[in-house]
Structure formats: C-alpha cells, structure tokens
Design a protein around this motif. Structure first.
Motif, PDB file in Angstrom:
ATOM      1  N   MET A 157      40.245 -28.029  16.177  1.00 37.45           N
ATOM      2  CA  MET A 157      39.510 -26.800  16.436  1.00 37.45           C
ATOM      3  C   MET A 157      39.895 -26.304  17.817  1.00 37.45           C
ATOM      4  O   MET A 157      39.926 -27.081  18.780  1.00 37.45           O
ATOM      5  CB  MET A 157      38.004 -27.040  16.362  1.00 37.45           C
ATOM      6  N   GLU A 179      38.457 -24.687  20.504  1.00 36.64           N
ATOM      7  CA  GLU A 179      37.150 -24.284  21.022  1.00 36.64           C
ATOM      8  C   GLU A 179      37.000 -24.559  22.517  1.00 36.64           C
ATOM      9  O   GLU A 179      35.930 -24.372  23.083  1.00 36.64           O
ATOM     10  CB  GLU A 179      36.024 -24.965  20.231  1.00 36.64           C
ATOM     11  N   THR A 180      38.092 -25.023  23.133  1.00 37.87           N
ATOM     12  CA  THR A 180      38.126 -25.156  24.595  1.00 37.87           C
ATOM     13  C   THR A 180      39.284 -24.306  25.118  1.00 37.87           C
ATOM     14  O   THR A 180      40.305 -24.160  24.430  1.00 37.87           O
ATOM     15  CB  THR A 180      38.341 -26.621  25.020  1.00 37.87           C
ATOM     16  N   GLY A 191      37.246 -22.100  16.780  1.00 34.73           N
ATOM     17  CA  GLY A 191      35.788 -22.249  16.742  1.00 34.73           C
ATOM     18  C   GLY A 191      35.155 -21.263  17.713  1.00 34.73           C
ATOM     19  O   GLY A 191      35.007 -21.561  18.901  1.00 34.73           O
ATOM     20  N   THR A 192      34.799 -20.094  17.222  1.00 39.46           N
ATOM     21  CA  THR A 192      34.395 -19.000  18.116  1.00 39.46           C
ATOM     22  C   THR A 192      33.098 -19.277  18.866  1.00 39.46           C
ATOM     23  O   THR A 192      32.902 -18.758  19.978  1.00 39.46           O
ATOM     24  CB  THR A 192      34.254 -17.685  17.329  1.00 39.46           C
ATOM     25  N   ASN A 193      32.191 -20.073  18.292  1.00 38.71           N
ATOM     26  CA  ASN A 193      30.914 -20.315  18.966  1.00 38.71           C
ATOM     27  C   ASN A 193      31.103 -21.074  20.277  1.00 38.71           C
ATOM     28  O   ASN A 193      30.671 -20.642  21.345  1.00 38.71           O
ATOM     29  CB  ASN A 193      29.960 -21.077  18.049  1.00 38.71           C
ATOM     30  N   ASP A 194      31.742 -22.247  20.200  1.00 37.49           N
ATOM     31  CA  ASP A 194      31.951 -23.031  21.414  1.00 37.49           C
ATOM     32  C   ASP A 194      32.991 -22.395  22.327  1.00 37.49           C
ATOM     33  O   ASP A 194      32.885 -22.487  23.557  1.00 37.49           O
ATOM     34  CB  ASP A 194      32.356 -24.468  21.071  1.00 37.49           C
ATOM     35  N   LEU A 195      34.012 -21.772  21.759  1.00 39.75           N
ATOM     36  CA  LEU A 195      35.024 -21.128  22.596  1.00 39.75           C
ATOM     37  C   LEU A 195      34.375 -20.069  23.487  1.00 39.75           C
ATOM     38  O   LEU A 195      34.676 -19.974  24.690  1.00 39.75           O
ATOM     39  CB  LEU A 195      36.119 -20.479  21.726  1.00 39.75           C
ATOM     40  N   HIS A 205      30.385 -12.830  21.711  1.00 39.37           N
ATOM     41  CA  HIS A 205      31.691 -12.896  21.037  1.00 39.37           C
ATOM     42  C   HIS A 205      32.550 -11.666  21.318  1.00 39.37           C
ATOM     43  O   HIS A 205      33.774 -11.717  21.180  1.00 39.37           O
ATOM     44  CB  HIS A 205      31.485 -12.992  19.522  1.00 39.37           C
ATOM     45  N   GLY A 236      33.289 -19.554  12.468  1.00 42.37           N
ATOM     46  CA  GLY A 236      32.114 -19.363  13.305  1.00 42.37           C
ATOM     47  C   GLY A 236      31.420 -18.047  13.030  1.00 42.37           C
ATOM     48  O   GLY A 236      31.815 -17.273  12.154  1.00 42.37           O
TER      49      GLY A 236
END
Length: 583
Positions: free
Chosen positions: A438, A440-441, A461-465, A485, A512
């Motif tokens: 994923m 996400e970082t 992973g759009t939420n954590d990114l 977002h 996400g």
C-alpha cells in the motif's frame, strides 16, 4: 396547545448506509450513566458491600447479553454474533473485574464509579471496540443504579428515527424487530462493530453528528439523507415536501442504477475502469457480488483478529475463511491485506494469549502495520501467509503489505513469502500470487521506482496517505478539519504514483474514501487511473457516473486542477466541472 413551528436545525454527519427517511425522533443517550457520577468516598465497611453489588451486576449483565445475542440469531450474519461473545468474555475476564474491585477498595469509590473509570480507560486503549466496551459499562451500571441507565423499550407500532450518542450492539438488538426507519448518532465511525451490525436493519445510518441528542427532542420530525449524511430537524413545510420528493426520487434512482450494476464501467470514449470493493467480513461477499464489483481490491484481514474474543484465528481457521472468500468470488481477483494492527486497531488476543499493549504517545507513527508484524513474524505473519497461499489454489489472489516506508520491508516481505511457499511443501500453490504494497506513506511514493524492483503491484491508500502527507491526525478533533483528500499535495502524490507505476509497468489501484467520492474518482480517471477500489455500497452508482463521463475531458480537468494551491479551490472547480447525478 401551541402549533408554532419549531426552529429548523440542519446537521451534517458521516454517511454509513444510504437511503432517505422522514419520521418522528426517538432520543436515547447511552452515555448518560456517566453524567450521574458518584464521587462520594465510601467507608472500609462499605467496600465489601460494593464488591458484592458488582458481582450481582456482572451476573445479570451476562444474562442480558446472552438474551440480546439470542434476539439477533437469524437476524444478522452468524459471524457478527462474535461481538456479543466479546462482551461476555469481557464480563468473565478476571483482570477486568479485578481492576474494578481494586478501584473500589483502593480509591474508596462506589462500584458504579469504578465501572465508569475502568471501562473508560479500556475503551480509550481499545478504540476499535469502543462502543462494545461502553455498552458493557452501561449495562453493569444499570444494575448498580436505582435509575434506568439502559435501553429497555422503544416505540411500538409506529415508525421512528433512532437518535443516540453512540450505537451499541444492545441497541441494534432492540431495533432489529422494530419499525425503525433510520439511525443517527453523535459519535462513531464506519468500522465500529455496532455499525457493522446495523446493516441488518436495512435503514439509512448517519454517524458523527455532534450535538444531535441535545438539539433533538422526542417526536421532533427529522428528514435524513443517508447518501450524503444530511440531517434536518423540524423541517419547514417547504423543506418537508422536498424531502418527500427526494425519498420518491431516491427509490426510483436506486432501482435504475442497480439494474445496470453488472455492466462494465466504461467512459463514453471507451476508457475502461475496473471497480473493485473494499471489505473486511465474509458476510459482505453477497453484497459485493450484487453490487457489480469486479473484484476485491482490499480485504482487511485484521477484523478476523479483532472480533474473536478468545483467541486469534489459527492457520486452519484463516485458511477456511480465505478459501471461502476466493471461492465465492468465482474467478474475480481478491487482494488480501496482511494484518494491519496497531494505532486504533488493537486485538485482545494473539494466539490464545491475552495481550496488554503498551500505550504510545503517537500510535499513528508508532508500532503498527508492518513494523508490528516484523516483531511477531512467526506467530502472526508467517501463519497468515501460509493460509492465504493455500487459499490461492481456488482463484486469483494478491497479497498486500500495509504501512510500508522502507524498501527493506518490501525485500523482507518477498523473502518471507518465499519461505512460506517452501514450508508448505506439496500444499504450496503452483503459481505464487502477485505481491504488492500500500502506498500510504510519503516515502513509499517517493521511492516507488525502488519498490517496483521487488513488488508486482501498488495500491494507493488515500486515507493514511492524506494523514501523513499533511501531518494531521484525523482522529484529533482540533486539527481534523485540515485532513482533506482534496489537498493539492495529496493529489500530486496520487498523480506521481500513477505515473511512476505506469513507467515501471506495474498495476496500480486507488483505494479508500477518496476513490468513492465521485468528484475525486473523476479526477483520478483524468490522471490515468483505471482501477478504483471502494465501498460496495458505492459501486453501482460510481459505475453509472463513469458511463456518462469522457476521459479526454477528465484529462483536461486534471491538468488544470493539479496546479491549484488549496483544497477549496480544487473542490469548487471539480464540483463545477464534473457531472454527478442521474444524468
């Protein structure tokens, strides 16, 4: 009797289940027992009496939970009944009970107050089961108090919208046979156990609407739009008629988009988009298939570990579940994400052993995801890989690693999969499933070309990114407004990810909440995305929109948006340019 129109109140919450409802309100505050604090000190002689009262209350609480579980049998998926088993186990957990007794004897406080303190502390540590633990505390307190602190009755023989501070398993068990038309809560999130249970109600559900239990009174008329999370209390006659029209339109619209749910999502200039689904439970598979999703882009395996109150699932139990998922999808691809625990997702058990997790000052940046897994290599990640590999014999499977920030983590992951394949011997799959991570970082996006040497695919992973790019804790109310977002920095990294993946000839999907937002979905398609993985509830509608769009036009929109400097500019422009509606 006054017929004066009450003031209209408009609230916006988080949409959980779609639909439109117009009904009188029934208001109930689950957490009201905490308002009735008993701070008076008790004597040494009273300590023994309070501990006896506690034992009496716990005994009756267990019997009540068993009754609630029986009420839900046949009304919800069997797997969901584990929520009640967790609550029963908590009431039988000697360390939980001992903490309450210790608080009584050492602080010289009542059993009532001790229950509040201990359950509050535990709920904060185990946020994934927050409502379940609060529910247990409320139930115990109901047997310790002279006042009624627990829901015992609901309106009979008339439709109503249930308004509460939180949604708990006990409430869902009461509502299951009622004429409830909608549910609204002040608190809660999309992954709480009670919200998962609420799918059995088949009504619109909206959560996270602050102040709703204070501003709404019993019998107030409420119009709610579960699609967008809009709540209108005491609507004016004009607004009420608008809600009635919306309700009729929604029913027609739902029937229309569902009719075409299984058609391909292809723009009018023939650009094909694959729409996959994100799920966490086996019970959702029928919903996924009915939705028209062409695969599962994210199967969150952590819920297997979070919902079992007695132990984590062993390799055979996991294999049976993963095999059922793959078999049921009947040739459609399934992407299993390796256990992503830590932060707000804390399992009570690992391999039959109760785990007391150390508190972290900043869990979102701490011991979570792949970092935690590397510390539990043999007891978690290796058995899970073996179970998924065995299940891959029944259909197309992909394996994805969460929360990756170092290239070395991807390298270790690949070696570990090879070790798992080798250890399976004759049970090993003929073909090793594709491996991915994923994104996400920020580091995983910036080094995507390095990761591409070892991985077969990527999923954004759009939420954590969003959280990590903007340095915003989305669970912190003081800064949550910054988590967006639509922020150009987030969109630039999404754009770069798509470009870099294509340059390295790697498959990439977007996963996400952002991918399920039609305006952002249109932007992602304009940026070149061709796989979106979203909630099953949004699949048919998004496919409907895509068929009306033109990818070349979306490219032009994306080219302009990517140069904006604020989230509001992006949002305003997209809502002006992108057509969303029944069309």
């Amino acid at each position: 009797m006054s017929t004066e129109q009450k003031s209209e109140i408009v609230k916006i919450g988080i949409s959980i289940s779609p639909g439109v409802a117009i009904c009188p309100a029934f208001v109930y505050r689950v957490l009201k027992y905490q308002d009735k604090r008993q701070d008076t000190q008790i004597s040494d002689q009273e300590v023994t009496k309070q501990i006896k009262k506690l034992s009496f209350a716990i005994s009756h609480a267990k019997a009540t939970i068993n009754m609630q579980r029986n009420r839900m049998i046949g009304k919800t998926k069997k797997y969901h009944l584990g929520i009640f088993e967790f609550q029963t186990y908590l009431l039988e957990d000697s360390s939980f009970i001992e903490k309450i007794k210790t608080a009584i004897s050492e602080q010289k406080i009542t059993a009532y107050q001790a229950v509040i303190e201990v359950t509050n502390d535990l709920a904060q540590k185990m946020k994934q089961t927050f409502e379940d633990i609060k529910d247990v505390g409320n139930l115990i307190c109901s047997f310790l108090s002279d006042e009624e602190t627990y829901l015992t009755s609901i309106p009979e023989n008339k439709p109503f919208i249930f308004v509460s501070d939180i949604l708990t398993p006990s409430i869902v068990s009461f509502l299951i046979n009622s004429e409830v038309q909608g549910v609204i809560t002040e608190l809660g999130g999309k992954t709480s156990h009670a919200v998962i249970l609420s799918e059995s109600l088949r009504v619109p559900v909206v959560v996270n609407t602050p102040g709703i239990t204070v501003e709404v009174q019993n019998e107030d008329i409420i119009g709610m739009d579960g699609d967008c999370g809009k709540i209108v209390v005491n609507p004016t006659p004009r607004r009420l008629k608008a809600f009635e029209r919306l309700q009729k339109w929604h029913n027609r619209y739902t029937r229309r988009i569902q009719r075409d749910a299984h058609k391909q999502a292809r723009t009018d200039d023939k650009y094909k988009i694959k729409i996959w689904a994100n799920i966490e439970l086996v019970s959702e598979l029928d919903y996924v298939i009915d939705s028209g999703a062409e695969g599962i882009g994210l199967y969150r395996t952590e819920f297997l570990f979070l919902e079992n109150p007695h132990k984590s699932p062993d390799i055979n139990e996991q294999y049976e579940i993963y095999r059922e998922v793959v078999t049921k999808m009947d040739g459609r691809p399934v992407t299993f994400r390796i256990l992503d625990i830590g932060a707000d997702k804390i399992p009570y058990f690992i391999n039959g052993k109760k785990v007391d997790w150390a508190e972290e000052p900043n869990p979102a940046l701490g011991y979570r995801g792949v970092r935690l897994l590397r510390g539990h290599r043999d007891e978690i990640i290796l058995p899970q890989l073996k179970a998924i590999l065995k299940a891959s014999a029944y259909g197309p499977v992909k394996i994805m690693l969460p929360m990756v920030s170092l290239v070395e983590e991807a390298m270790d992951f690949k070696l570990l999969v090879e070790e798992a394949v080798k250890s399976l011997g004759k049970e090993a799959p003929r073909r090793k499933p594709p491996l991915g991570i994923m994104l996400e970082t920020p580091s995983s996006v910036l080094l995507i070309d390095k990761f591409a040497k070892y991985m077969d695919f990527f999923s954004i992973g759009t939420n954590d990114l969003t959280q990590y790019v903007l340095a915003v804790d989305r669970n912190n109310a003081q800064v949550a407004y910054m988590w967006d977002h639509y922020h150009p920095a987030v969109l630039k990294l999404v754009s770069d990810s798509i470009v870099y993946a294509r340059e390295n000839k790697k498959l990439i999907s977007i996963c996400g909440e952002a991918a399920g937002d039609p305006y952002l979905a249109a932007l992602f398609i304009g940026l070149g995305a061709n796989i979106l993985s979203i909630s099953p509830a949004k699949v048919a509608e998004l496919k409907h929109y895509i068929r009306q769009w033109n990818q070349q036009q979306l490219k032009e929109i994306a080219a302009e948006v990517i140069n904006y400097q604020s989230a509001q500019e992006v949002r305003t422009f997209l809502k002006r340019k992108v057509k969303v509606g029944i069309l």
